[in-house]
Design an enzyme around this catalytic site. Sequence first.
Site, mmCIF file in Angstrom:
data_model
loop_
_atom_site.group_PDB
_atom_site.id
_atom_site.type_symbol
_atom_site.label_atom_id
_atom_site.label_comp_id
_atom_site.label_asym_id
_atom_site.label_seq_id
_atom_site.Cartn_x
_atom_site.Cartn_y
_atom_site.Cartn_z
ATOM 1 N N LYS A 95 83.252 65.070 -62.878
ATOM 2 C CA LYS A 95 82.125 65.452 -63.738
ATOM 3 C C LYS A 95 82.117 66.948 -64.022
ATOM 4 O O LYS A 95 81.986 67.368 -65.158
ATOM 5 C CB LYS A 95 80.783 65.132 -63.061
ATOM 6 N N ARG A 149 69.898 60.958 -60.807
ATOM 7 C CA ARG A 149 70.666 60.339 -59.730
ATOM 8 C C ARG A 149 69.896 59.222 -59.045
ATOM 9 O O ARG A 149 70.425 58.588 -58.127
ATOM 10 C CB ARG A 149 70.959 61.411 -58.680
ATOM 11 N N ARG A 171 89.318 69.783 -52.539
ATOM 12 C CA ARG A 171 88.645 70.580 -53.576
ATOM 13 C C ARG A 171 88.338 72.004 -53.101
ATOM 14 O O ARG A 171 87.945 72.232 -51.959
ATOM 15 C CB ARG A 171 87.341 69.886 -53.975
ATOM 16 N N ARG A 216 83.305 73.923 -50.519
ATOM 17 C CA ARG A 216 81.872 73.674 -50.424
ATOM 18 C C ARG A 216 81.523 73.108 -49.062
ATOM 19 O O ARG A 216 82.262 72.311 -48.505
ATOM 20 C CB ARG A 216 81.451 72.662 -51.505
ATOM 21 N N ARG A 246 77.107 61.215 -49.110
ATOM 22 C CA ARG A 246 76.997 61.337 -50.575
ATOM 23 C C ARG A 246 77.442 60.056 -51.269
ATOM 24 O O ARG A 246 76.811 59.606 -52.222
ATOM 25 C CB ARG A 246 77.833 62.522 -51.074
#
Length: 217
Positions: free
Chosen positions: A15, A90, A129, A162, A173
């Site tokens: 995204k 969400r 990531r 992160r 998540r």
Amino acid sequence: MLKNIILMGPPGAGKGTQAKKLVTGFNLIHISTGDMFRDAIKAGTELGKLAQSYIERGDLVPDEVTIGIVKERLAQDDCAKGFLLDGFPRTIPQAEALSELSKEIKRPIDVVINIDCDKDELIRRISGRRVCKSCGAPYHVETMRPKVEGVCDLCGGELMQRKDDNKDALEVRLSHYVHDTKPLLDYYANLGLLKTYDGAMGSEKLFDELTKLIKGE
Ligand code: ADP
Ligand code: ZN
């Protein structure tokens, strides 16, 4: 052209990468609730203090807080040219609040883009990531490496991992995605707004597809 857009998908589907390219390409206002929370945490505001513990665990920030910040942002004048909602809504209450608000301010949602991706791929992507500390641009240690190790191609900022990109927070998540967010797919399919794309197709190709969709080609 479609101009008021929601971008949905599980964490790691891509995204953020698509959002950055789309808002630049189509001159849209980027509304990323995740970025807004991370900025607030960095700035040490009340909002940041409230959001921090939820985010680090991988939990969702309470609806009333999240809805409040989006309402405020979406009603601003610049959003009249078109906006891309990234990471919002969400939950069903968030989607319902958005439907009401967008009617009220006469900025109807034109399309909901859902980027789909299987769980193994999501885990692989998120564990590798890295993001730029300054501008938030995403990288991956294997598949999306910066030109210079540890340095953002776009702004020269430092790359970091992160805090919620660890195994435990990621499980939380993903389970919020399944329980809270996935039901929105039916909600938007029923409104005739949902378009689903395969996030595994590669970010260049996906960007081309989304560009065609938004241009109405
Ligand atoms: P990702 O899609 O990779 O999980 P985001 O940057 O969109 O990342 O969101 C990071 C975190 O910010 C979420 O895990 C959640 O804690 C919080 N957050 C972002 N958007 C929302 C939202 N719409 N409702 C509740 N919490 C949110
Ligand atoms: Zn950067």
